[in-house]
Scaffold this motif. Structure first.
Motif, short mmCIF file in Angstrom:
data_model
loop_
_atom_site.label_atom_id
_atom_site.label_comp_id
_atom_site.label_asym_id
_atom_site.label_seq_id
_atom_site.Cartn_x
_atom_site.Cartn_y
_atom_site.Cartn_z
N SER A 16 7.57 86.88 24.89
CA SER A 16 8.68 87.59 25.67
C SER A 16 8.38 89.15 25.79
O SER A 16 7.59 89.84 25.39
CB SER A 16 9.70 87.68 24.22
N ARG A 18 11.10 92.69 26.85
CA ARG A 18 12.22 93.10 27.14
C ARG A 18 12.06 94.35 28.11
O ARG A 18 11.42 95.49 27.67
CB ARG A 18 13.24 93.55 25.91
N SER A 20 13.79 97.57 30.33
CA SER A 20 14.85 98.39 30.32
C SER A 20 14.93 99.21 31.59
O SER A 20 13.70 99.70 32.06
CB SER A 20 14.90 99.33 28.91
N ASP A 78 19.28 96.01 30.78
CA ASP A 78 17.95 95.47 30.29
C ASP A 78 17.83 94.00 30.79
O ASP A 78 18.81 93.48 31.24
CB ASP A 78 18.21 95.33 28.77
N GLN A 80 15.96 90.80 29.33
CA GLN A 80 15.14 89.98 28.31
C GLN A 80 14.64 88.70 28.72
O GLN A 80 15.22 87.84 29.53
CB GLN A 80 16.05 89.66 27.20
N ASN A 82 12.21 85.61 28.02
CA ASN A 82 11.43 84.73 26.99
C ASN A 82 10.66 83.56 27.68
O ASN A 82 11.06 83.28 29.04
CB ASN A 82 12.76 84.15 26.19
#
Length: 120
Positions: A16, A18, A20, A78, A80, A82
């Protein structure tokens, strides 16, 4: 107005990340925000968008794996990500429809991109 994306990097398949994106400048309001990506030799493609009303749109290839969000108080968005696969390797760009304090309409601004590399 400037958009600064961060959070990219190298990750193994199944991992994963993330991302921003922070908007700065003389911002009055932000309407739609989004993430796009461009893989080597391919055209830039939509990854996800999020309206000010909270409506989302995702590319079929990322549905169920990626989640876009925003913080209007911080002027950030953001992504995210996965269950990453090597096919997600690309430069990721954020954008936002921004109305400046001196403007009368919304203009689209782009960040410079952040590299995401997924190894198999």
């Amino acid at each position: 107005v400037q958009l600064q994306a961060s959070g990219g990097g190298l990750v193994q398949a199944g991992g994963s990340l993330r991302l921003s994106c922070a908007a700065s400048g003389s911002i009055l309001s932000i309407k739609d925000v989004g993430w796009y990506r461009q893989a080597p030799g391919k055209q830039r493609e939509l990854v996800a968008t999020l309206t000010a009303d909270g409506f989302t749109n995702y590319a079929d290839s990322v549905k169920g794996r990626f989640t876009i969000s925003r913080d209007d108080a911080q002027n950030t968005e953001d992504l995210q990500m996965n269950s990453l696969t090597p096919e997600d390797t690309a430069i990721y760009y954020c954008n936002a429809d921004v109305r400046t304090r001196s403007g009368t309409d919304y203009d689209t601004y782009w960040g410079r991109g952040t590299q995401v590399t997924v190894s198999s």
